[in-house]
Design a protein around this motif. Structure first.
Motif, PDB file in Angstrom:
ATOM      1  N   GLY A  79       0.704  -1.204  -0.046  1.00  0.00           N
ATOM      2  CA  GLY A  79      -0.036  -0.074   0.000  1.00  0.00           C
ATOM      3  C   GLY A  79       0.882   1.173   0.007  1.00  0.00           C
ATOM      4  N   LEU A  80       2.080   1.085  -0.304  1.00  0.00           N
ATOM      5  CA  LEU A  80       2.918   2.299  -0.479  1.00  0.00           C
ATOM      6  C   LEU A  80       2.487   3.586  -1.139  1.00  0.00           C
ATOM      7  CD1 LEU A  80       5.910   3.027   0.664  1.00  0.00           C
ATOM      8  CD2 LEU A  80       6.825   2.647  -1.618  1.00  0.00           C
ATOM      9  N   LEU A  81       2.370   4.830  -0.338  1.00  0.00           N
ATOM     10  CA  LEU A  81       2.037   5.846  -0.994  1.00  0.00           C
ATOM     11  C   LEU A  81       2.891   6.978  -1.558  1.00  0.00           C
ATOM     12  CD1 LEU A  81      -1.179   6.481   1.581  1.00  0.00           C
ATOM     13  CD2 LEU A  81      -1.281   5.110  -0.586  1.00  0.00           C
ATOM     14  N   LEU A  82       3.951   7.043  -0.628  1.00  0.00           N
ATOM     15  CA  LEU A  82       4.843   8.149  -1.126  1.00  0.00           C
ATOM     16  C   LEU A  82       6.289   7.517  -1.042  1.00  0.00           C
ATOM     17  CD1 LEU A  82       5.613  11.051  -1.360  1.00  0.00           C
ATOM     18  CD2 LEU A  82       5.633  11.312   1.204  1.00  0.00           C
ATOM     19  N   LEU A  83       6.983   7.666  -1.874  1.00  0.00           N
ATOM     20  CA  LEU A  83       8.428   7.079  -2.117  1.00  0.00           C
ATOM     21  C   LEU A  83       9.310   8.513  -2.587  1.00  0.00           C
ATOM     22  CD1 LEU A  83      10.614   5.248  -2.029  1.00  0.00           C
ATOM     23  CD2 LEU A  83      10.267   4.572  -4.406  1.00  0.00           C
ATOM     24  N   GLN A 115       1.071   7.338  -4.900  1.00  0.00           N
ATOM     25  CA  GLN A 115       0.592   8.398  -5.229  1.00  0.00           C
ATOM     26  C   GLN A 115       1.520   9.517  -5.299  1.00  0.00           C
ATOM     27  OE1 GLN A 115      -2.755   9.515  -2.375  1.00  0.00           O
ATOM     28  NE2 GLN A 115      -3.325   7.473  -2.389  1.00  0.00           N
ATOM     29  N   GLY A 116       2.674   9.486  -4.749  1.00  0.00           N
ATOM     30  CA  GLY A 116       4.024  10.405  -4.922  1.00  0.00           C
ATOM     31  C   GLY A 116       5.329   9.776  -5.133  1.00  0.00           C
ATOM     32  N   GLN A 158      -0.188  10.948  -8.393  1.00  0.00           N
ATOM     33  CA  GLN A 158      -0.685  12.511  -8.360  1.00  0.00           C
ATOM     34  C   GLN A 158       0.796  13.375  -8.451  1.00  0.00           C
ATOM     35  OE1 GLN A 158      -3.652  13.784  -5.346  1.00  0.00           O
ATOM     36  NE2 GLN A 158      -3.780  11.414  -4.762  1.00  0.00           N
ATOM     37  N   ALA A 159       1.706  12.988  -8.081  1.00  0.00           N
ATOM     38  CA  ALA A 159       2.944  13.973  -7.997  1.00  0.00           C
ATOM     39  C   ALA A 159       3.926  13.160  -8.683  1.00  0.00           C
ATOM     40  CB  ALA A 159       3.186  14.407  -6.593  1.00  0.00           C
ATOM     41  N   LEU A 160       4.650  13.479  -9.807  1.00  0.00           N
ATOM     42  CA  LEU A 160       5.720  12.954 -10.253  1.00  0.00           C
ATOM     43  C   LEU A 160       6.953  13.859 -10.357  1.00  0.00           C
ATOM     44  CD1 LEU A 160       7.562  10.370 -11.392  1.00  0.00           C
ATOM     45  CD2 LEU A 160       6.421  11.085 -13.669  1.00  0.00           C
ATOM     46  N   ASP A 161       8.362  13.742  -9.625  1.00  0.00           N
ATOM     47  CA  ASP A 161       9.156  14.695  -9.754  1.00  0.00           C
ATOM     48  C   ASP A 161      10.712  14.048 -10.017  1.00  0.00           C
ATOM     49  OD1 ASP A 161      11.231  16.709  -9.667  1.00  0.00           O
ATOM     50  OD2 ASP A 161      10.747  17.527  -7.756  1.00  0.00           O
TER      51      ASP A 161
END
Length: 733
Positions: free
Chosen positions: A323-327, A349-350, A373-376
């Motif tokens: 369920g990893l949401l942010l890396l 999601q990020g 939702q966010a890709l950097d």
């Protein structure tokens, strides 16, 4: 044989007994609704009220004798004594009267989210039955009073966000109550080392000491914790394994400290971990491929360290169940390619991998991350085209790929990203035109396509981005006339079209559409010497319920327009000069003619004005001297003539008028003389881009003095020079 004499036990209870029991339960419950408040407790509460400022009249109900009528007060069902006070977010302020402490049966005291001031009352130590003390988010000050050590039954002590509460954390904090489960002292002013007793506290499950000034070495906690945050302190040493908490620790936040060394693989043995934040430390070396987390992990933030080597291909045990949401691995020294296995973390999601040394292409399967939702991926060495599959990330709102070696054209398929608000692909080698289908990205607010190889006319796709706040197309190969609608965005804050091949006239219309361009009210200024915007993305997490990340951003950019370094001609529109909210205006390096409009005084917020390297004529408008906020002025290399008045401080910018031979100095009472004419050559060597001729008066004087003394010292260091200068006038002597 006694059992033979016992009466038989009835299998069914007596109905009368059940009725009596039911009455005993229901009567107190019914009576509690109109229970009288104990007179002594009532007096103590009224003493508290008398010392407070109650702007919202939140305590207006504190009258009469019925306990349930008193907002925020709960009483014992039998005695009417006060057992609970919850005044959180009542907008109360003032100091706490010591008479308030005469509540012997008080179990829960919650005063959070108010404006209580002064020291924490020492009389709180009289609340011997107290289980919860919550004074968070107030304006209290001073140290923790020793009298709190008498609260032997306390289970929760919450003093967070009282910036003036601090000093050393007392040693008794870890042994005064064996029942203490939760201690929250975040965002206070505590300093020194963490007391030894806290590392051994048996019942402690939740500890938050973040955002203080704590020092010392980080070490193991002897008892199992569920929540540990020591972020934003000055703790040092290496990362412990937290062995005692292997089966309990859910949140571990050690960000913004001075932790050194490698990233031990034993951290992955924390099987209940949902959030791990080790960002902004000094961790180094490679991330071991054996560092594999459980599927419960939701947030992994290792950004702003010195980690090196490749990104491990496997981060969690089972990507399908994860369920990893942010890396977030940004701002490290990671190298190699982005592993394709990252695209199997479908719950992401990020994803933030910026400012590393990553190379190769963006994985083609990136579109599998449909919740992204966010890709950097900015500031790396990535190459190849922007994958068409990105269109599969249909929830994407933040896409940052700038400062790489990406090439190819912007694909029209990206129009599927109708939630996209931030698009930054600047400083790459993107070519072609802006495809018309990108009009489908109707939510765009920040667009930076600068420093690429884009060409062609500006088409109507941009016109559809009606929420646009920042647009930079600088340093490309765009050509043609500026469209009439270029200034017609209601929320536009910054427009940078510099360094292209635009021609024709500056459109004279729609200048009043942008609220920012016309806003004369005070707003935060960002002095970066130009319009280079900065977007700061924030992430908030709700990991308890919906398990969603909430993204937001702050746009830090000057309010301004930059049309420099094109081939624009004609006169400067009167409406452009009348924009009262502009902080920055650069029209340099064009072929603009005519006079400078005289309505400059309306631009009361203007800090930088560059009209250099054009064909402007006429006199310098006296209204420039009324721009009180002006810090940089450049009118050099035009065809201006006439006097430059000394009054108004225009000579704070001595290089601003170079290259205008027709200009002269107006001396007080003497007019303009031939000797006062300005030199035709450039006063200061500029680096291009419209900043030539800019120098302050202080810098000019300093450079003159330093130059004089440097020349004198150099001459005196020469033997021949000294012999010549100091030889006697009369040879006889």
């Amino acid at each position: 044989m006694d059992s033979m004499n016992k009466p038989p036990i009835s299998p069914n209870p007596n109905p009368n007994s059940l009725f009596v029991v039911l009455l005993l339960v229901l009567i107190p419950a019914a009576a509690s609704s109109d229970l009288d408040l104990h007179s002594g407790d009532q007096e103590a509460l009224l003493k508290l009220k008398s010392r407070l400022i109650d702007s919202r009249e939140s305590l207006a109900s504190w009258n009469g004798s019925i306990c349930s009528d008193w907002s925020g007060i709960s009483c014992d069902n039998f005695t009417g004594r006060v057992v609970g006070i919850n005044l959180s977010d009542f907008d109360l302020s003032g100091s706490i009267d010591p008479c308030f402490c005469k509540l012997p049966l008080l179990e829960n005291l919650v005063l959070a989210g108010n404006g209580f001031s002064g020291p924490i009352p020492s009389c709180f130590g009289r609340f011997r039955a107290l289980k919860t003390l919550d004074l968070s988010r107030n304006k209290l000050d001073g140290p923790l009073p020793f009298e709190l050590a008498k609260l032997r039954r306390l289970e929760e002590l919450l003093l967070a966000e009282n910036p003036n509460v601090g000093g050393l954390i007392p040693e008794w904090i870890g042994n005064f109550s064996a029942r203490l489960k939760k201690l929250d002292l975040r965002s206070d002013s505590f300093e020194g080392e963490i007391p030894e007793s806290l590392f051994k506290l048996r019942g402690l499950r939740y500890l938050d000491l973040s955002s203080n000034r704590l020092v010392g070495f980080l070490r193991e906690f002897d008892k199992p914790l569920e929540f540990l945050s020591l972020a934003a302190n000055q703790l040092s040493g290496t990362l412990p394994c937290f062995t005692a908490s292997a089966r309990s620790l859910s949140v571990l936040n050690l960000a913004r400290n001075a932790i050194v060394g490698g990233f031990p693989t034993c951290i992955s043995s924390l099987r209940m971990l949902t959030e791990l934040n080790l960002s902004s430390n000094s961790l180094e070396f490679r991330i071991s491929p054996r560092l594999i987390f459980s599927d419960k992990l939701l947030v992994l933030d290792l950004s702003s360290n010195a980690l090196s080597g490749p990104i491990p291909s496997r981060i969690v045990e089972d990507p399908d169940r994860s369920g990893l949401l942010l890396l977030n691995l940004s701002r490290n020294r990671l190298s190699g390619q982005i592993p394709a296995e990252i695209t199997e973390l479908r719950s992401l999601q990020g994803l933030f991998l910026a400012q590393n040394q990553l190379a190769g292409e963006i994985p083609a399967a990136i579109g599998n991350l449909t919740y992204l939702q966010a890709l950097d991926l900015s500031y790396n060495y990535l190459s190849g085209p922007i994958p068409v599959s990105l269109a599969g990330c249909f929830q994407l709102w933040h896409l940052k790929l700038d400062h790489n070696n990406l090439s190819g054209a912007l694909r029209p398929e990206l129009d599927a990203l109708d939630s996209l608000r931030i698009l930054d692909v600047s400083a790459n080698r993107i070519s072609g035109e802006i495809p018309l289908p990108l009009a489908g990205c109707k939510s765009l607010e920040v667009v930076d396509l600068s420093s690429n190889e884009l060409a062609g006319d500006l088409n109507g796709a941009i016109l559809k981005w009606q929420s646009l706040r920042f647009l930079s197309l600088a340093h490309n190969r765009f050509s043609g006339d500026l469209p009439d609608w270029i200034f017609s965005f209601q929320f536009l804050r910054s427009l940078d079209l510099s360094g292209n091949r635009f021609s024709g006239f500056i459109p004279d219309g729609d200048f009043n559409v942008s609220a920012e361009f016309n806003n004369i009210d005070s707003h935060e200024s960002y002095d970066d010497g130009g319009l280079a915007g900065e977007v700061r993305v924030s992430v908030s997490m709700d990991l308890s319920g919906s398990q969603q990340l909430e993204f937001g951003y702050e746009l830090r950019s000057a309010v301004g327009i930059d049309l420099s370094d094109n081939t624009l001609r004609g006169e400067i529109p009167e409406g452009l000069i009348g924009l009262r909210g502009l902080e920055y205006l650069n029209l340099s390096y064009n072929y603009l003619g005519g006079q400078i409009p005289g309505s400059l005084e309306r631009m009361g917020r203007l800090r930088r004005l560059d009209l250099s390297h054009n064909s402007l004529s006429g006199e310098v408008p006296a209204s420039i001297s009324r721009l009180r906020e002006l810090e940089v002025l450049n009118l050099s290399y035009n065809s201006l003539f006439g006097p430059v008045p000394r009054r108004g401080g225009l000579w704070r910018f001595p290089g601003a008028f170079a290259g205008n031979p027709g200009l002269c100095v107006e001396f007080s009472g003497a007019g303009c003389g031939a000797e006062a004419s300005l030199p035709a050559e450039e006063a200061v060597d500029g680096g291009g881009g419209g900043e030539e001729g800019l120098i302050s008066g202080e810098a000019f004087l300093i450079s003159a003095v330093v130059g004089f003394y440097a020349s004198t010292v150099a001459l005196l260091c020469s033997g021949k020079t000294r012999g010549y200068l100091f030889q006697p006038l009369n040879p006889e002597f």
